[in-house]
Design an enzyme around this catalytic site. Structure first.
Site, short mmCIF file in Angstrom:
data_model
loop_
_atom_site.label_atom_id
_atom_site.label_comp_id
_atom_site.label_asym_id
_atom_site.label_seq_id
_atom_site.Cartn_x
_atom_site.Cartn_y
_atom_site.Cartn_z
N GLN A 160 0.79 -1.24 0.00
CA GLN A 160 0.00 0.00 0.00
C GLN A 160 0.82 1.29 0.00
O GLN A 160 0.52 2.22 -0.74
CB GLN A 160 -0.91 -0.02 1.21
N GLU A 215 -3.43 9.04 -1.45
CA GLU A 215 -2.74 9.85 -0.44
C GLU A 215 -1.67 10.74 -1.05
O GLU A 215 -0.77 11.21 -0.36
CB GLU A 215 -2.13 8.95 0.64
N ASP A 239 4.24 0.25 4.24
CA ASP A 239 3.00 -0.28 4.81
C ASP A 239 2.55 -1.39 3.85
O ASP A 239 2.06 -1.12 2.75
CB ASP A 239 1.92 0.80 4.94
N GLU A 251 5.08 -2.05 8.20
CA GLU A 251 3.77 -2.03 8.86
C GLU A 251 2.91 -3.18 8.35
O GLU A 251 2.93 -3.48 7.15
CB GLU A 251 3.11 -0.68 8.54
N ASP A 262 -0.96 -1.97 12.56
CA ASP A 262 -2.07 -1.05 12.22
C ASP A 262 -3.38 -1.85 12.26
O ASP A 262 -4.05 -1.90 13.29
CB ASP A 262 -1.81 -0.42 10.86
N LYS A 268 -4.41 5.92 15.25
CA LYS A 268 -5.38 6.63 14.41
C LYS A 268 -6.62 6.82 15.27
O LYS A 268 -7.36 5.85 15.52
CB LYS A 268 -5.76 5.77 13.20
N ARG A 295 -5.72 9.25 7.96
CA ARG A 295 -6.31 8.16 7.19
C ARG A 295 -6.18 8.48 5.70
O ARG A 295 -5.82 9.59 5.31
CB ARG A 295 -7.79 7.96 7.53
N SER A 296 -6.55 7.52 4.85
CA SER A 296 -6.48 7.78 3.41
C SER A 296 -7.58 8.73 2.96
O SER A 296 -7.41 9.46 1.99
CB SER A 296 -6.51 6.48 2.63
N LYS A 327 2.52 10.01 10.40
CA LYS A 327 2.25 9.52 9.04
C LYS A 327 0.97 10.20 8.55
O LYS A 327 -0.09 10.00 9.15
CB LYS A 327 2.05 8.00 9.11
C1 2PG Z 1 -2.97 2.89 6.64
C2 2PG Z 1 -3.79 4.11 6.25
C3 2PG Z 1 -2.94 5.27 5.87
P1 2PG Z 1 -6.24 3.76 5.52
O1 2PG Z 1 -3.31 1.76 6.28
O2 2PG Z 1 -2.01 3.02 7.38
O3 2PG Z 1 -2.01 4.95 4.86
O4 2PG Z 1 -4.69 3.81 5.21
O5 2PG Z 1 -6.61 5.06 6.11
O6 2PG Z 1 -6.91 3.48 4.19
O7 2PG Z 1 -6.44 2.63 6.48
MG MG Z 2 -1.72 0.72 7.49
#
Ligand code: 2PG
Ligand code: MG
Length: 424
Positions: free
Chosen positions: A166, A208, A245, A286, A313, A338, A363-364, A385
């Protein structure tokens, strides 16, 4: 909820407004006011989510009518009269009003927008920037700015699955301050873009802001990242390192990891990933394995923890108890924090305190809201991040850090030494 005697801090009004995020989806903004201050909180949204995240409350058509209705009927009347400085009390009340384990009645989105709004109001009513209010609350001294990890290439759920991984990120760990760190990364971002465009591999930007790569394999992406760093004259590892990640939930199906045209058994996938960490200057990984594959998560930990950070995560979803368990089970030595994964600011802070190396993360799906930077600075997180260094919802955050740094120059956090974490 009980009202307090100190009228200046008493919440007088609470309103909700659906606004739009960076993926043209509706999200929630909550605004709260005292007699002479007001502040807002905004919910972000993830695309790659862990199964145990707080649930979003969304109508079947993607709208937020029911979330707004429940806010007006249940949350707002309870907030009125509360002391906005009593974040723990406000968050406990929100959790009890919701009454579910997964926050599905009021929605993690409604809760985090509310919780962030009251946190910001407490700072505003004290006439302080949010980061400073949070830092003073926890008695922080000799402050530093968090070390940014910044996306250069996007993949996975943020780029139509073009590459399975990702986020291909860099961490400018040799920079002395935030402005220098951003300058180095912007140079790498441009170098990567030029290299890709020369080879006809550039397809715009991903969710992102990182480049959307038309590359054939993860190794091609890693090769390109190394070339881009070298093209800027920065020293690999000492000045700039790579952070990935993997978001492995997204390509784990029927017991196999589906990577670059191969279906790999878990042990073969872990071996491949470990080989990459030996071949490339990688210091952070990650979600190397899926959340339902904790044994192989731990196998990767054993191979990598002396060299770098294994960041949870989707595995731990900013939940303090899950983080503590994963650290004890030798699956992670770091975790993303988050706030919307867990639902309230108090729980996110508790998760941060339970983690050897917390990385405060956006977040994305984001808006121009910048409070996440204030949380990272105020809580003195070692890393932050928030995506790439392009697209307004990302640069709003990096630029917020520049303004904080201009007003209060601080050195950057140092990259944690993995060896010192391995006893955890
Ligand atoms: C992640 C986040 C940020 P998402 O996986 O760490 O890159 O993505 O907000 O889509 O979970
Ligand atoms: Mg992640």
């Amino acid at each position: 909820m009980t009202a307090t005697s100190d009228g200046r801090y008493r919440i007088r009004s609470a309103e909700i407004l659906p606004i739009y995020d960076s993926r043209a989806r509706q999200t929630l903004q909550v605004t709260v006011c005292t007699v002479d201050a007001s502040a807002a909180g905004v919910a972000p949204a993830g695309a790659s989510r862990g199964h145990h995240e707080a649930r979003e409350l969304r109508d079947p058509d993607g709208g937020l009518m029911s979330a707004c209705a429940r806010f007006r009927q249940e949350i707002a009347p309870s907030l009125i009269g509360m002391d906005c400085r009593n974040q723990a009390g406000i968050d406990a009340a929100l959790i009890s009003l919701d009454g579910t384990d997964d926050r599905s009645h009021l929605g993690g989105n409604t809760l985090i927008a509310t919780s962030m709004a009251t946190t910001a109001l407490a700072a505003a009513s004290n006439r302080m920037p949010l980061w400073q209010y949070l830092a003073e609350n926890q008695g922080a001294t000799e402050m530093r700015m968090p070390l940014p990890q910044i996306q250069i290439l996007g993949g996975g759920a943020h780029a139509g699955g073009r590459l399975p991984l990702q986020d291909f990120m860099v961490v400018p760990l040799g920079a002395e301050d935030w402005p220098t760190a951003l300058r180095w990364v912007a140079e790498i971002y441009h170098a990567a873009g030029s290299l890709m465009s020369e080879r006809g591999m550039l397809q715009g930007v991903a969710d992102e802001g990182g480049w959307w790569p038309n590359l054939q394999s993860c190794e091609a992406a890693l090769d390109l990242l190394v070339l881009a760093i070298e093209a800027t004259g920065r020293k690999l590892q000492d000045e700039v390192t790579i952070s990935l990640d993997i978001a492995a939930n997204q390509f784990y199906r029927k017991g196999c990891y589906h990577v670059d045209g191969e279906a790999l058994a878990p042990h073969a996938w872990v071996e491949k990933l470990l080989q990459w960490t030996r071949r490339y200057p990688i210091r952070m990984v990650e979600d190397p394995c899926a959340e339902d594959d904790p044994e192989n998560y731990a196998a990767f930990y054993e191979g990598f923890h002396q060299q770098g950070l294994i960041v949870g995560d989707d595995l731990v979803v900013s939940n303090g108890a899950r983080i503590r368990r994963a650290v004890k089970d030798r699956q992670i030595n770091a975790a993303l924090i988050k706030p919307n994964q867990v639902g309230t600011v108090t729980e996110a802070h508790e998760a941060l305190l339970s983690c050897p190396v917390p990385i405060v993360s956006a977040r994305s799906g984001e808006t121009e809201d910048t409070a996440i930077v204030d949380l990272a600075v105020g809580w003195q997180a070692p890393l932050i991040k928030v995506g790439s260094i392009a697209r307004g919802e990302r640069t709003a955050k990096w630029n917020r850090g520049l303004r904080v740094h201009q007003a209060h120059p601080m050195p950057l956090m140092r990259f944690p030494h993995p060896g010192s974490l391995s006893q955890h």
